[in-house]
Design a protein around this motif. Structure first.
Motif, short mmCIF file in Angstrom:
data_model
loop_
_atom_site.label_atom_id
_atom_site.label_comp_id
_atom_site.label_asym_id
_atom_site.label_seq_id
_atom_site.Cartn_x
_atom_site.Cartn_y
_atom_site.Cartn_z
N ARG A 1 -5.59 1.85 -6.07
CA ARG A 1 -6.02 2.91 -5.18
C ARG A 1 -4.98 4.02 -5.15
N CYS B 1 -7.78 -6.49 4.32
CA CYS B 1 -8.15 -5.50 3.30
C CYS B 1 -8.92 -6.22 2.20
N ARG B 2 -10.09 -5.72 1.83
CA ARG B 2 -10.81 -6.27 0.69
C ARG B 2 -10.07 -5.88 -0.58
N ASP C 1 0.83 -1.21 0.00
CA ASP C 1 0.00 0.00 0.00
C ASP C 1 0.86 1.26 0.00
N LYS D 1 -9.45 -1.85 -8.67
CA LYS D 1 -10.72 -2.11 -9.33
C LYS D 1 -10.50 -2.25 -10.82
N GLU E 1 -10.91 -6.20 10.04
CA GLU E 1 -10.98 -5.15 9.03
C GLU E 1 -10.88 -3.77 9.68
N ARG F 1 -11.06 -5.37 -3.50
CA ARG F 1 -11.73 -4.34 -4.30
C ARG F 1 -11.50 -2.95 -3.75
N HIS F 2 -11.04 -2.84 -2.50
CA HIS F 2 -10.70 -1.53 -1.96
C HIS F 2 -9.30 -1.11 -2.40
N ALA F 3 -8.48 -2.06 -2.78
CA ALA F 3 -7.11 -1.76 -3.21
C ALA F 3 -7.03 -1.51 -4.71
N HIS G 1 -7.34 -2.79 10.47
CA HIS G 1 -6.49 -2.78 9.28
C HIS G 1 -5.55 -3.98 9.20
#
Length: 392
Positions: free
Chosen positions: A224, A187-188, A97, A194, A181, A190-192, A184
């Motif tokens: 992201r 982490c899904r 990240d 798409k 979650e 789809r949040h990181a 932290h």
């Protein structure tokens, strides 16, 4: 040999799927898929050719040049014993990240249950006792809700886990009841990142003109964006690479590279490692209280493994059970032969294989020796790299 970590920060959306296994006929309809280790091997190899070899093959760093890295010459019986150790190796990769924290595929032997559309830790899967009267091999029981014996609804959305949580799961620690979650540790995916569909046109390269009526779309992954206090450009990747000789300072400086099936821009930076990759997790497993009492060990796939007919062996022993995801498929391009690579079936990263200890095992030495070893063909390209943990 020297180990390095390289960070890949995408500048543009990347396409992971531009190969023969993703094509449907000739209409350029492509399916998005997870990146193959070959993607990162190509990025790092091209980078080192430019910075270490001035456009030619840097043999002192990468070793001899192979026509097909998935099938090195001595593996075909054409070289001296031990020559496979004279090749550079991709040791693995993870998501990263914008705070510099690594994220890993969820180990599939750990079940998350769905509560109000959120993932909560359920429990571990472990091998059942072998019974010749009812089965031909060991299997994994479905996890039952400990609160009442009812089968739970599993959280099936793709999850990434933090280094801290992965360490706990490899050490078989209890995390039941925690909102992972919220703190932290989970982490899904789809949040990181798409999917982003972009249109394109087919070109006739000989005439440098557009082919009429050949409009197509391709799915890219947009990562992201970075926050105001970020350490990198966006959510990206960390890769670990072992070279035969130390790299020049130029090879470790920030540099724009091209990644993915459509050669989209990314920023690459590197630095040498003082110890083994992910040695903090290794040390935690070695000091785990359950190491001495565990019946066996697990091999967690950090990178996808090329499937074979025989079960993947580790330390000259076969697995007694496994928790694996749906097979993936990958191809690629053979530069030497100027044609697509054969399609291979992959066991996805996050899959877990269970093995039993033998009576005379030095367990700590076994784990150190097999840390980030490979249980599949394509070792030098980074396929089948594993981290070792203990049975829950």
């Amino acid at each position: 040999m020297t180990d390095y970590v390289f960070h890949v920060d995408p500048v543009e959306p990347l396409l992971f799927g531009d190969n023969r296994s993703a094509r449907l006929g000739s209409d350029h309809q492509l399916q998005d898929q997870d990146p193959s280790p070959l993607t990162f091997l190509g990025v790092l190899g091209s980078h080192l050719i430019d910075t270490q070899g001035a456009g030619s093959w840097p043999g002192e760093v990468l070793g001899r040049q192979e026509d097909d890295i998935l099938s090195p010459r001595d593996a075909q019986g054409g070289g001296a014993a031990g020559v496979l150790n004279d090749l550079a190796e991709l040791l693995g990769f993870s998501y990263r990240d914008d705070q510099g924290r690594p994220w890993f595929p969820r180990p599939l032997h750990f079940v998350f249950e769905r509560i109000e559309d959120a993932p909560f830790p359920g429990g571990y899967l472990s091998p059942v006792t072998f019974d010749e009267r009812t089965a031909s091999s060991c299997s994994l029981p479905r996890y039952l809700d400990r609160r009442g014996g009812k089968e739970v609804e599993e959280f099936e959305e793709t999850l990434l886990v933090s280094r801290e949580l992965l360490t706990g799961l490899l050490c078989a620690k209890s995390v039941y009841g925690q909102d992972l979650e919220r703190v932290h540790l989970v982490c899904r995916a789809r949040h990181a990142l798409k999917k982003e569909v972009r249109a394109g046109i087919e070109m006739d390269n000989a005439l440098n003109s557009v082919e009429e009526g050949r409009l197509f779309t391709r799915p890219y992954r947009r990562f992201r964006p970075a926050g105001p206090d970020s350490q990198s450009l966006s959510f990206g990747f960390s890769t670990w690479f072992r070279t035969l000789a130390p790299l020049s300072p130029e090879a470790r400086e920030k540099r724009t590279v091209f990644a993915g099936g459509d050669r989209r821009r990314a920023v690459l930076t590197g630095e040498p490692l003082a110890g083994l990759p992910l040695d903090g997790i290794l040390n935690a497993v070695l000091s785990c209280p359950k190491l001495a009492s565990s019946e066996g060990f697990i091999a967690y796939l950090l990178t996808p493994a090329i499937q074979e007919k025989a079960p993947p062996r580790l330390g000259n022993r076969e697995p007694v059970a496994a928790a694996t995801g749906k097979p993936q498929f990958a191809s690629g391009w053979n530069v030497k032969l100027a044609r697509p690579r054969p399609i291979v079936s992959l066991t996805p990263a996050g899959s877990v294989f269970f093995y039993k200890w033998e009576k005379d095992d030095d367990r700590a030495d076994f784990i150190r020796t097999n840390w980030l070893s490979s249980i599949s063909p394509g070792r030098h390209a980074g396929f089948g790299r594993v981290l070792i943990g203990v049975w829950p």
